[in-house]
Design a protein around this motif. Sequence first.
Motif, PDB file in Angstrom:
ATOM      1  N   ARG A   1       0.835  -1.210   0.000  1.00  0.00           N
ATOM      2  CA  ARG A   1       0.000   0.000   0.000  1.00  0.00           C
ATOM      3  C   ARG A   1       0.872   1.264   0.000  1.00  0.00           C
ATOM      4  NH1 ARG A   1      -3.251  -1.727   3.428  1.00  0.00           N
ATOM      5  NH2 ARG A   1      -2.095  -1.124   5.292  1.00  0.00           N
ATOM      6  N   MET A   2       1.973   1.242   0.771  1.00  0.00           N
ATOM      7  CA  MET A   2       2.876   2.389   0.827  1.00  0.00           C
ATOM      8  C   MET A   2       3.457   2.697  -0.555  1.00  0.00           C
ATOM      9  SD  MET A   2       4.871   1.601   4.399  1.00  0.00           S
ATOM     10  CE  MET A   2       5.779   3.151   4.538  1.00  0.00           C
ATOM     11  N   VAL A   3       3.870   1.642  -1.262  1.00  0.00           N
ATOM     12  CA  VAL A   3       4.411   1.836  -2.614  1.00  0.00           C
ATOM     13  C   VAL A   3       3.325   2.382  -3.527  1.00  0.00           C
ATOM     14  CG1 VAL A   3       5.388   0.674  -4.641  1.00  0.00           C
ATOM     15  CG2 VAL A   3       6.240   0.113  -2.343  1.00  0.00           C
ATOM     16  N   ASP A   4       2.141   1.796  -3.442  1.00  0.00           N
ATOM     17  CA  ASP A   4       1.022   2.233  -4.271  1.00  0.00           C
ATOM     18  C   ASP A   4       0.689   3.701  -4.025  1.00  0.00           C
ATOM     19  OD1 ASP A   4      -1.102   1.699  -6.165  1.00  0.00           O
ATOM     20  OD2 ASP A   4      -2.487   1.768  -4.456  1.00  0.00           O
ATOM     21  N   GLU A   5       0.849   4.157  -2.792  1.00  0.00           N
ATOM     22  CA  GLU A   5       0.514   5.535  -2.424  1.00  0.00           C
ATOM     23  C   GLU A   5       1.715   6.481  -2.503  1.00  0.00           C
ATOM     24  OE1 GLU A   5      -1.278   5.088   1.445  1.00  0.00           O
ATOM     25  OE2 GLU A   5      -3.036   4.063   0.613  1.00  0.00           O
ATOM     26  N   ASP A   6       2.811   6.010  -3.100  1.00  0.00           N
ATOM     27  CA  ASP A   6       4.001   6.836  -3.301  1.00  0.00           C
ATOM     28  C   ASP A   6       4.566   7.416  -2.001  1.00  0.00           C
ATOM     29  OD1 ASP A   6       4.089   6.497  -6.121  1.00  0.00           O
ATOM     30  OD2 ASP A   6       2.479   7.977  -6.321  1.00  0.00           O
ATOM     31  N   VAL A   7       4.624   6.598  -0.968  1.00  0.00           N
ATOM     32  CA  VAL A   7       5.197   7.013   0.315  1.00  0.00           C
ATOM     33  C   VAL A   7       6.706   7.166   0.154  1.00  0.00           C
ATOM     34  CG1 VAL A   7       5.569   6.246   2.712  1.00  0.00           C
ATOM     35  CG2 VAL A   7       3.329   5.961   1.628  1.00  0.00           C
ATOM     36  N   TYR A   8       7.295   8.029   0.949  1.00  0.00           N
ATOM     37  CA  TYR A   8       8.730   8.301   0.920  1.00  0.00           C
ATOM     38  C   TYR A   8       9.519   6.992   1.045  1.00  0.00           C
ATOM     39  CZ  TYR A   8      13.151  10.571   2.270  1.00  0.00           C
ATOM     40  OH  TYR A   8      14.460  11.001   2.351  1.00  0.00           O
ATOM     41  N   CYS A   9      10.537   6.822   0.186  1.00  0.00           N
ATOM     42  CA  CYS A   9      11.259   5.551   0.071  1.00  0.00           C
ATOM     43  C   CYS A   9      11.904   5.114   1.394  1.00  0.00           C
ATOM     44  CB  CYS A   9      12.292   5.613  -1.043  1.00  0.00           C
ATOM     45  SG  CYS A   9      13.388   7.019  -0.982  1.00  0.00           S
ATOM     46  N   ILE A  10      12.431   6.036   2.177  1.00  0.00           N
ATOM     47  CA  ILE A  10      13.062   5.669   3.447  1.00  0.00           C
ATOM     48  C   ILE A  10      12.026   5.074   4.402  1.00  0.00           C
ATOM     49  CG2 ILE A  10      14.253   6.555   5.499  1.00  0.00           C
ATOM     50  CD1 ILE A  10      16.028   6.257   2.978  1.00  0.00           C
ATOM     51  N   ASP A  11      10.815   5.580   4.380  1.00  0.00           N
ATOM     52  CA  ASP A  11       9.754   5.025   5.226  1.00  0.00           C
ATOM     53  C   ASP A  11       9.411   3.594   4.798  1.00  0.00           C
ATOM     54  OD1 ASP A  11       9.677   7.419   6.624  1.00  0.00           O
ATOM     55  OD2 ASP A  11       8.008   8.222   5.426  1.00  0.00           O
ATOM     56  N   ILE A  12       9.425   3.360   3.506  1.00  0.00           N
ATOM     57  CA  ILE A  12       9.159   2.006   3.000  1.00  0.00           C
ATOM     58  C   ILE A  12      10.296   1.074   3.406  1.00  0.00           C
ATOM     59  CG2 ILE A  12       8.867   0.592   0.926  1.00  0.00           C
ATOM     60  CD1 ILE A  12       7.578   3.126  -0.381  1.00  0.00           C
ATOM     61  N   LEU A  13      11.521   1.544   3.253  1.00  0.00           N
ATOM     62  CA  LEU A  13      12.673   0.719   3.643  1.00  0.00           C
ATOM     63  C   LEU A  13      12.647   0.384   5.133  1.00  0.00           C
ATOM     64  CD1 LEU A  13      15.428   2.449   1.507  1.00  0.00           C
ATOM     65  CD2 LEU A  13      14.497   0.141   1.184  1.00  0.00           C
ATOM     66  N   THR A  14      12.203   1.316   5.945  1.00  0.00           N
ATOM     67  CA  THR A  14      12.076   1.054   7.385  1.00  0.00           C
ATOM     68  C   THR A  14      11.079  -0.070   7.635  1.00  0.00           C
ATOM     69  OG1 THR A  14      12.640   3.337   7.916  1.00  0.00           O
ATOM     70  CG2 THR A  14      11.439   2.092   9.604  1.00  0.00           C
ATOM     71  N   GLN A  15       9.976  -0.061   6.916  1.00  0.00           N
ATOM     72  CA  GLN A  15       8.974  -1.119   7.075  1.00  0.00           C
ATOM     73  C   GLN A  15       9.473  -2.458   6.540  1.00  0.00           C
ATOM     74  OE1 GLN A  15       6.219  -0.915   8.953  1.00  0.00           O
ATOM     75  NE2 GLN A  15       7.158   1.062   9.428  1.00  0.00           N
ATOM     76  N   ILE A  16      10.240  -2.424   5.467  1.00  0.00           N
ATOM     77  CA  ILE A  16      10.832  -3.661   4.932  1.00  0.00           C
ATOM     78  C   ILE A  16      11.790  -4.260   5.952  1.00  0.00           C
ATOM     79  CG2 ILE A  16      12.422  -4.571   3.185  1.00  0.00           C
ATOM     80  CD1 ILE A  16      11.012  -2.684   1.173  1.00  0.00           C
ATOM     81  N   SER A  17      12.561  -3.412   6.611  1.00  0.00           N
ATOM     82  CA  SER A  17      13.477  -3.883   7.650  1.00  0.00           C
ATOM     83  C   SER A  17      12.706  -4.544   8.791  1.00  0.00           C
ATOM     84  CB  SER A  17      14.305  -2.708   8.171  1.00  0.00           C
ATOM     85  OG  SER A  17      15.147  -3.117   9.209  1.00  0.00           O
ATOM     86  N   ALA A  18      11.595  -3.934   9.195  1.00  0.00           N
ATOM     87  CA  ALA A  18      10.772  -4.507  10.263  1.00  0.00           C
ATOM     88  C   ALA A  18      10.181  -5.852   9.834  1.00  0.00           C
ATOM     89  CB  ALA A  18       9.658  -3.535  10.643  1.00  0.00           C
ATOM     90  N   LEU A  19       9.739  -5.936   8.587  1.00  0.00           N
ATOM     91  CA  LEU A  19       9.181  -7.185   8.066  1.00  0.00           C
ATOM     92  C   LEU A  19      10.239  -8.277   8.015  1.00  0.00           C
ATOM     93  CD1 LEU A  19       6.851  -8.760   6.720  1.00  0.00           C
ATOM     94  CD2 LEU A  19       7.566  -7.745   4.548  1.00  0.00           C
ATOM     95  N   THR A  20      11.422  -7.920   7.552  1.00  0.00           N
ATOM     96  CA  THR A  20      12.530  -8.877   7.489  1.00  0.00           C
ATOM     97  C   THR A  20      12.863  -9.401   8.881  1.00  0.00           C
ATOM     98  OG1 THR A  20      13.421  -7.787   5.532  1.00  0.00           O
ATOM     99  CG2 THR A  20      14.933  -9.174   6.776  1.00  0.00           C
ATOM    100  N   SER A  21      12.918  -8.503   9.842  1.00  0.00           N
ATOM    101  CA  SER A  21      13.206  -8.896  11.220  1.00  0.00           C
ATOM    102  C   SER A  21      12.129  -9.831  11.762  1.00  0.00           C
ATOM    103  CB  SER A  21      13.319  -7.643  12.089  1.00  0.00           C
ATOM    104  OG  SER A  21      13.554  -7.983  13.433  1.00  0.00           O
ATOM    105  N   ALA A  22      10.875  -9.531  11.481  1.00  0.00           N
ATOM    106  CA  ALA A  22       9.775 -10.381  11.945  1.00  0.00           C
ATOM    107  C   ALA A  22       9.880 -11.783  11.356  1.00  0.00           C
ATOM    108  CB  ALA A  22       8.429  -9.743  11.594  1.00  0.00           C
ATOM    109  N   LEU A  23      10.191 -11.874  10.066  1.00  0.00           N
ATOM    110  CA  LEU A  23      10.353 -13.185   9.425  1.00  0.00           C
ATOM    111  C   LEU A  23      11.546 -13.943  10.004  1.00  0.00           C
ATOM    112  CD1 LEU A  23       9.587 -12.390   5.683  1.00  0.00           C
ATOM    113  CD2 LEU A  23       8.364 -14.008   7.151  1.00  0.00           C
ATOM    114  N   GLU A  24      12.642 -13.229  10.225  1.00  0.00           N
ATOM    115  CA  GLU A  24      13.818 -13.877  10.815  1.00  0.00           C
ATOM    116  C   GLU A  24      13.498 -14.417  12.205  1.00  0.00           C
ATOM    117  OE1 GLU A  24      16.795 -10.821  10.635  1.00  0.00           O
ATOM    118  OE2 GLU A  24      17.331 -11.306   8.565  1.00  0.00           O
ATOM    119  N   ASN A  25      12.737 -13.666  12.982  1.00  0.00           N
ATOM    120  CA  ASN A  25      12.375 -14.121  14.328  1.00  0.00           C
ATOM    121  C   ASN A  25      11.505 -15.369  14.285  1.00  0.00           C
ATOM    122  OD1 ASN A  25      13.848 -12.220  15.788  1.00  0.00           O
ATOM    123  ND2 ASN A  25      12.206 -10.711  15.675  1.00  0.00           N
TER     124      ASN A  25
END
Length: 112
Positions: A46-70
């Motif tokens: 949704r963030m990508v679709d809504e053209d959210v600032y790239c750093i904010d998207i990268l922050t969420q990707i990092s959180a998602l990656t961490s959740a999957l790793e856990n």
Amino acid sequence: MDNPEQASQETETHCHDHNGHGYSDDKKKYLARLRRIEGQARGIHRMVDEDVYCIDILTQISALTSALENVGLSLLKDHLDHCVVDAARKGGKEADDKIDEAMAAITRLVKS
């Protein structure tokens, strides 16, 4: 094992010689965590679709990656505590195979 279906079929035969999988007692917890992860992934979409600032998207990707790793690390611990310990008690080739299988899983997690 580059083929996920083959990996799944081979793994299914390895842990059925006792009562369930290592994660069986925490299955509801895992499913709830995975539902949250699905929600995070949809949020990133949704963030990508809504053209959210790239750093904010990268922050969420990092959180998602961490959740999957856990989740992966928790599943690995359950596997070690349940399947590998059971095989180690029996000893022999089964124990060696379980340890090799666990090492391969650890290697995949570390490389991801």
